[in-house]
Write an enzyme that holds these catalytic residues in place. Structure first.
Site, PDB file in Angstrom:
ATOM      1  N   ARG A  50       4.666   6.421  -0.170  1.00 27.03           N
ATOM      2  CA  ARG A  50       3.876   6.929  -1.291  1.00 27.03           C
ATOM      3  C   ARG A  50       2.366   6.980  -1.051  1.00 27.03           C
ATOM      4  NH1 ARG A  50       5.755   4.916  -7.050  1.00 27.03           N
ATOM      5  NH2 ARG A  50       4.645   3.047  -6.415  1.00 27.03           N
ATOM      6  N   ASP A  51       1.919   6.769   0.189  1.00 26.04           N
ATOM      7  CA  ASP A  51       0.489   6.941   0.471  1.00 26.04           C
ATOM      8  C   ASP A  51       0.268   7.241   1.956  1.00 26.04           C
ATOM      9  OD1 ASP A  51      -2.182   7.209  -0.168  1.00 26.04           O
ATOM     10  OD2 ASP A  51      -2.610   5.065  -0.116  1.00 26.04           O
ATOM     11  N   ILE A  52       1.017   8.203   2.455  1.00 21.93           N
ATOM     12  CA  ILE A  52       0.854   8.610   3.859  1.00 21.93           C
ATOM     13  C   ILE A  52      -0.446   9.403   3.965  1.00 21.93           C
ATOM     14  CG2 ILE A  52       1.782  10.116   5.673  1.00 21.93           C
ATOM     15  CD1 ILE A  52       3.250   7.452   5.424  1.00 21.93           C
ATOM     16  N   ASN A  56      -3.945   5.359   6.871  1.00 17.30           N
ATOM     17  CA  ASN A  56      -2.842   4.405   6.831  1.00 17.30           C
ATOM     18  C   ASN A  56      -1.938   4.505   8.054  1.00 17.30           C
ATOM     19  OD1 ASN A  56      -3.722   3.344   4.443  1.00 17.30           O
ATOM     20  ND2 ASN A  56      -2.319   4.502   3.164  1.00 17.30           N
ATOM     21  N   SER A  89      -2.835   9.541  -2.120  1.00 20.42           N
ATOM     22  CA  SER A  89      -4.225  10.002  -2.112  1.00 20.42           C
ATOM     23  C   SER A  89      -4.273  11.512  -2.311  1.00 20.42           C
ATOM     24  CB  SER A  89      -4.890   9.603  -0.797  1.00 20.42           C
ATOM     25  OG  SER A  89      -4.926   8.188  -0.697  1.00 20.42           O
TER      26      SER A  89
END
Length: 196
Positions: A50-52, A56, A89
């Site tokens: 949920r935040d690739i 990260n 993001s």
């Protein structure tokens, strides 16, 4: 606690941009393969990151190794589960999230991974950008075209309609460097789909 890595994929890409160069396609392929392999493993366990995004993803240019990090937003998601749509993001947020879908799954990570690959090819310049979350769908439509009624029916969402004024004005090929191989363009076209 995690392994020490010299830089993030974002820092790796910006290093090339500062030299007015593009990262070698071999590195893009190598890092993309590892990112997608890592996501395939996570998704097999029903874990959605949920935040690739490039920040990260840890990389070591000397060894060619990439590792996914920052699982602060990760969640085990089964089909039909409801989750918040304001996640990931902005520049890496999939259309279903932008359109306020609360029932999503691993395809949101695949979209984010496509955004990461495109950004790395572009030496750290994101493919889809906007000053506001609300206008992100316009940025996406400019490159890949409008979603069809069938696309929009493929996921539950609260946004009633995509404004007719949002139209495609460019192509993926035009937004990426000329040296990008056709197989990478083809991969990205398969990743950038409205129907998850």
């Amino acid at each position: 606690v995690m392994d020490f890595f010299p830089e993030t994929l974002h820092e790796f890409s910006i290093k090339f941009r500062n030299q007015r160069l593009y990262p070698p396609v071999l590195f893009v392929k190598l890092f993309a393969y590892q990112m997608l392999s890592g996501l395939a493993y996570l998704h097999s366990k029903k874990i959605v990151h949920r935040d690739i995004k490039p920040q990260n993803l840890l990389v070591n240019e000397d060894t060619g190794v990439l590792k996914i990090c920052d699982f602060g937003s990760a969640k085990v998601i089964s089909k039909g589960d409801k989750s918040i749509s304001y996640i990931a993001s902005r520049y890496y947020r999939s259309p279903e999230l932008i359109l306020d879908c609360s029932q999503y799954g691993s395809p949101i990570d695949v979209w984010g991974a496509g955004c990461v690959i495109a950004e790395t090819l572009n030496a750290g310049q994101p493919l889809f950008t906007s000053d506001t979350t609300a206008n992100m769908i316009e940025s996406i439509i400019k490159v890949i075209g409008r979603p069809t009624d069938s696309d929009l029916a493929s996921f539950p969402h609260d946004v009633e309609a995509v404004p007719e004024a949002y139209q495609q004005t460019t192509t993926l090929e035009k937004e990426l460097p000329k040296h990008v191989p056709p197989e990478i363009i083809d991969l990205l076209k398969q990743m950038f789909v409205y129907d998850p």
